[in-house]
Structure formats: structure tokens, C-alpha cells
Design an enzyme around this catalytic site. Sequence first.
Site, PDB file in Angstrom:
ATOM      1  CG  ASN A 106      -1.741  -1.292   1.268  1.00  0.00           C
ATOM      2  OD1 ASN A 106      -1.531  -2.084   2.177  1.00  0.00           O
ATOM      3  ND2 ASN A 106      -2.593  -1.545   0.294  1.00  0.00           N
ATOM      4  CB  VAL A 113       0.307   6.640   1.829  1.00  0.00           C
ATOM      5  CG1 VAL A 113      -0.457   5.745   2.791  1.00  0.00           C
ATOM      6  CG2 VAL A 113       1.706   6.925   2.352  1.00  0.00           C
ATOM      7  CB  CYS A 114      -2.787   2.901  -1.398  1.00  0.00           C
ATOM      8  SG  CYS A 114      -4.420   2.430  -1.976  1.00  0.00           S
ATOM      9  CG  LEU A 115      -5.142   5.374   4.931  1.00  0.00           C
ATOM     10  CD1 LEU A 115      -5.304   3.913   5.370  1.00  0.00           C
ATOM     11  CD2 LEU A 115      -4.345   6.141   5.976  1.00  0.00           C
ATOM     12  NE  ARG A 119      -7.398   6.415  -2.847  1.00  0.00           N
ATOM     13  CZ  ARG A 119      -7.180   5.159  -2.547  1.00  0.00           C
ATOM     14  NH1 ARG A 119      -5.985   4.767  -2.209  1.00  0.00           N
ATOM     15  NH2 ARG A 119      -8.150   4.260  -2.598  1.00  0.00           N
TER      16      ARG A 119
END
Length: 185
Positions: A106, A113-115, A119
Site C-alpha cells: 500500500n 500512500v494508498c489509504l 482519498r
Amino acid sequence: MIGLFKVKEKQREESQSNNGRGASTVKKQSAGELRLHKDISELNLPKSCKISFPNGKNDLMNFEVTIKPDEGYYLSGNFVFSFQVSNMYPHEAPKVKCKTKVYHPNIDLEGNVCLNILREDWKPVLNINTVIYGLFHLFTEPNYEDPLNHEAAAVLRDNPKTFEYNVRRAMMGGQVGQTSFPRCM
């Protein structure tokens, strides 16, 4: 941390006492700065998380959070995240980057950062504490279903033991595939 907020309070008091007697030494804070000040003063971080202000006490809008997971694949690693908060906060999510190069499904190699709460799921009722706990959760429960690093996600999904080996190797300053990682333990 308490000292930081005492300094800000003293500056506010000095500004009010100078009312009408010359220029104020403290600029007026935006709504975003006021909300961030409140959020930071109410932080309830786990012992494995620390916050610092590399630009000094007067710049609350830019800070770093260090996460040292106490369980899971990333046990004992040190991961530093930079936070940039705009004056539009809390209507706009903070910009968060991982400054530590990490092998993680992630977090890509550039630190993005993929959170979801950073988003599409961001809401003004969320706060900095929520974001930090979300980041902490990424280290205790990495998610291969919503990856930025697709290679790491595939290894986690298909072979968790190899994933664990790769994480340890990367955290010890080794190489995974063609990518070298700095030691972060």
C-alpha cells in the site's frame, strides 16, 4: 508536546495585549490552522508512534510521524511519514508521504500512500489521529486488494511466507528484486 501549545497560547495572549498598541507579532491563524492545533493537542497516539516538527514550533502545518510497529510483518521497523496540511483542512485531507523506502503493498517506492481516508473517503469529521491510526493499521494489516506496489501485493496474496522474508530483507537494508532498501530497523 505541551510546551509547544504553551508557546502558541503565549503568542496569542501577547497578540491580544498588543491590541491597538503597535503591530502584532503573531499572524492571524486560518480555520485550518486552528482545527489542526486542536487535533494535535488532542492526539492519543499509541506508544509506537511519535510526532515531530522539523521546521520548528511555529509550523504546525508540516510535521512528521514516526511509526514503529509492535506486531506483524513490519515489527521493529521505523517508518517516517511527512504530513503537509493545507489551510483548507479539515475540508481537504492532509498530504501524507512515506519518507522511508519500504516494501509494502500500500506504499509505492516513491512514498505515495494508498489509504482510503486520504482519498475518496476523507470527511471533515476525520482528524490527524484517525490518519495516524490508519497508517499504523497499514503496517499491522497490509491490504493486497488495494495496492500501489502491485508486485508486493501479489507476493502477499500468493505467498505470505515469501512476503514476510522480503519485508525482513528490505528492512535490514537488503535488496528485493532489483530494488535496494535502506535499513530501517
